[in-house]
Design a protein around this motif. Sequence first.
Motif, PDB file in Angstrom:
ATOM      1  N   MET A 164       0.662  -1.203   0.272  1.00 35.06           N
ATOM      2  CA  MET A 164      -0.066   0.043  -0.007  1.00 35.06           C
ATOM      3  C   MET A 164       0.913   1.237   0.192  1.00 35.06           C
ATOM      4  N   HIS A 165       2.164   1.180   0.863  1.00 35.82           N
ATOM      5  CA  HIS A 165       2.882   2.289   0.957  1.00 35.82           C
ATOM      6  C   HIS A 165       3.565   2.783  -0.638  1.00 35.82           C
ATOM      7  N   LEU A 166       3.955   1.754  -1.501  1.00 38.10           N
ATOM      8  CA  LEU A 166       4.371   2.248  -2.626  1.00 38.10           C
ATOM      9  C   LEU A 166       3.493   2.828  -3.693  1.00 38.10           C
ATOM     10  N   ILE A 167       1.963   2.248  -3.554  1.00 39.77           N
ATOM     11  CA  ILE A 167       1.077   2.843  -4.241  1.00 39.77           C
ATOM     12  C   ILE A 167       0.739   4.332  -3.883  1.00 39.77           C
ATOM     13  N   LEU A 168       0.478   4.413  -2.607  1.00 41.12           N
ATOM     14  CA  LEU A 168      -0.114   5.651  -2.091  1.00 41.12           C
ATOM     15  C   LEU A 168       1.048   6.728  -2.294  1.00 41.12           C
ATOM     16  N   SER A 169       2.556   6.639  -1.918  1.00 42.29           N
ATOM     17  CA  SER A 169       3.242   7.434  -1.789  1.00 42.29           C
ATOM     18  C   SER A 169       3.952   7.795  -3.435  1.00 42.29           C
ATOM     19  N   GLY A 170       3.837   6.639  -4.307  1.00 42.14           N
ATOM     20  CA  GLY A 170       4.398   6.806  -5.476  1.00 42.14           C
ATOM     21  C   GLY A 170       5.995   6.593  -5.343  1.00 42.14           C
ATOM     22  N   GLU A 171       6.469   6.129  -4.261  1.00 43.66           N
ATOM     23  CA  GLU A 171       7.883   6.075  -4.435  1.00 43.66           C
ATOM     24  C   GLU A 171       8.320   5.034  -5.394  1.00 43.66           C
ATOM     25  N   MET A 172       9.404   5.065  -5.818  1.00 39.91           N
ATOM     26  CA  MET A 172      10.076   4.526  -6.798  1.00 39.91           C
ATOM     27  C   MET A 172      11.051   3.204  -6.356  1.00 39.91           C
ATOM     28  N   ILE A 173      11.117   2.252  -6.827  1.00 35.27           N
ATOM     29  CA  ILE A 173      12.154   0.980  -6.414  1.00 35.27           C
ATOM     30  C   ILE A 173      12.625   0.488  -7.379  1.00 35.27           C
ATOM     31  N   ASP A 174      13.771  -0.011  -7.063  1.00 38.07           N
ATOM     32  CA  ASP A 174      14.527  -0.766  -8.381  1.00 38.07           C
ATOM     33  C   ASP A 174      14.222  -2.093  -8.274  1.00 38.07           C
ATOM     34  N   ALA A 175      14.606  -3.075  -9.443  1.00 40.88           N
ATOM     35  CA  ALA A 175      13.952  -4.391  -9.530  1.00 40.88           C
ATOM     36  C   ALA A 175      14.546  -5.316  -8.490  1.00 40.88           C
ATOM     37  N   ARG A 176      15.532  -4.959  -7.799  1.00 44.38           N
ATOM     38  CA  ARG A 176      16.006  -5.920  -6.862  1.00 44.38           C
ATOM     39  C   ARG A 176      15.182  -5.705  -5.564  1.00 44.38           C
ATOM     40  N   GLU A 177      14.802  -4.483  -5.247  1.00 44.99           N
ATOM     41  CA  GLU A 177      13.793  -4.216  -4.172  1.00 44.99           C
ATOM     42  C   GLU A 177      12.588  -4.980  -4.580  1.00 44.99           C
ATOM     43  N   ALA A 178      12.035  -4.727  -5.869  1.00 46.55           N
ATOM     44  CA  ALA A 178      10.724  -5.368  -6.271  1.00 46.55           C
ATOM     45  C   ALA A 178      10.690  -6.892  -5.977  1.00 46.55           C
ATOM     46  N   TYR A 179      11.849  -7.392  -6.274  1.00 43.44           N
ATOM     47  CA  TYR A 179      12.152  -9.155  -6.187  1.00 43.44           C
ATOM     48  C   TYR A 179      12.008  -9.299  -4.807  1.00 43.44           C
ATOM     49  N   ARG A 180      12.715  -8.649  -3.906  1.00 45.96           N
ATOM     50  CA  ARG A 180      13.081  -8.826  -2.596  1.00 45.96           C
ATOM     51  C   ARG A 180      11.571  -8.945  -1.652  1.00 45.96           C
ATOM     52  N   ILE A 181      10.854  -7.673  -2.255  1.00 45.71           N
ATOM     53  CA  ILE A 181       9.714  -7.718  -1.413  1.00 45.71           C
ATOM     54  C   ILE A 181       8.541  -8.600  -2.080  1.00 45.71           C
ATOM     55  N   GLY A 182       8.712  -9.400  -3.165  1.00 46.89           N
ATOM     56  CA  GLY A 182       7.818 -10.271  -3.785  1.00 46.89           C
ATOM     57  C   GLY A 182       6.753  -9.562  -4.799  1.00 46.89           C
ATOM     58  N   LEU A 183       7.179  -8.378  -5.033  1.00 51.37           N
ATOM     59  CA  LEU A 183       6.469  -7.885  -6.111  1.00 51.37           C
ATOM     60  C   LEU A 183       6.660  -8.193  -7.539  1.00 51.37           C
ATOM     61  N   ILE A 184       7.928  -9.037  -7.779  1.00 55.91           N
ATOM     62  CA  ILE A 184       8.013  -9.593  -9.213  1.00 55.91           C
ATOM     63  C   ILE A 184       8.605 -11.081  -8.615  1.00 55.91           C
ATOM     64  N   ASN A 185       8.582 -11.835  -9.857  1.00 59.25           N
ATOM     65  CA  ASN A 185       8.800 -13.238  -9.522  1.00 59.25           C
ATOM     66  C   ASN A 185      10.580 -13.670  -9.859  1.00 59.25           C
ATOM     67  N   GLU A 186      11.093 -12.739 -10.667  1.00 58.39           N
ATOM     68  CA  GLU A 186      12.475 -12.972 -11.123  1.00 58.39           C
ATOM     69  C   GLU A 186      12.703 -11.802 -11.831  1.00 58.39           C
ATOM     70  N   ILE A 187      14.193 -11.603 -11.751  1.00 62.44           N
ATOM     71  CA  ILE A 187      14.717 -10.375 -12.536  1.00 62.44           C
ATOM     72  C   ILE A 187      15.504 -11.045 -13.891  1.00 62.44           C
ATOM     73  N   VAL A 188      15.401 -10.410 -14.920  1.00 62.86           N
ATOM     74  CA  VAL A 188      15.983 -10.974 -16.278  1.00 62.86           C
ATOM     75  C   VAL A 188      16.635  -9.969 -16.868  1.00 62.86           C
ATOM     76  N   PRO A 189      17.886 -10.172 -17.433  1.00 65.18           N
ATOM     77  CA  PRO A 189      18.312  -9.051 -18.201  1.00 65.18           C
ATOM     78  C   PRO A 189      17.816  -8.842 -19.405  1.00 65.18           C
ATOM     79  N   ALA A 190      17.761  -7.426 -19.575  1.00 63.04           N
ATOM     80  CA  ALA A 190      17.080  -6.956 -20.876  1.00 63.04           C
ATOM     81  C   ALA A 190      17.135  -7.737 -22.289  1.00 63.04           C
ATOM     82  N   ASP A 191      18.263  -8.255 -22.672  1.00 67.59           N
ATOM     83  CA  ASP A 191      18.535  -8.934 -23.785  1.00 67.59           C
ATOM     84  C   ASP A 191      18.196 -10.453 -23.610  1.00 67.59           C
ATOM     85  N   HIS A 192      17.483 -10.875 -22.470  1.00 69.05           N
ATOM     86  CA  HIS A 192      16.795 -12.107 -22.343  1.00 69.05           C
ATOM     87  C   HIS A 192      15.289 -12.191 -22.019  1.00 69.05           C
TER      88      HIS A 192
END
Length: 101
Positions: A1-29
């Motif tokens: 909820m904090h991210l939605i309401l605050s509009g705070e930006m996070i990087d891919a590693r943080e999104a992965y750490r908090i379970g927002l995404i399942n994996e990090i993939v290099p752009a070329d893959h």
Amino acid sequence: MHLILSGEMIDAREAYRIGLINEIVPADHLVARAEAILKSIAANAPIAVKFALDAVNRGLDTSQSEGSSARSSLLSALRRQRSDQKSAGRLFWRRRSMAEI
């Protein structure tokens, strides 16, 4: 909820750490990985994929008890679908066998 309401930006590693995404993939893959995921989903029974999506979408708008009830209903419908398919297959082969006599 904090991210939605605050509009705070996070990087891919943080999104992965908090379970927002399942994996990090290099752009070329990225495209190849997305296609692999798509193929694994497409390999499942279409009715099962539909019911899974319905369950997730319904779950977003319901209480836990309503979600549990919806899940039970979807599973029952899936079992009926499988049962109907098996019955139709047996009937088809039985009729075919009778026609060959």
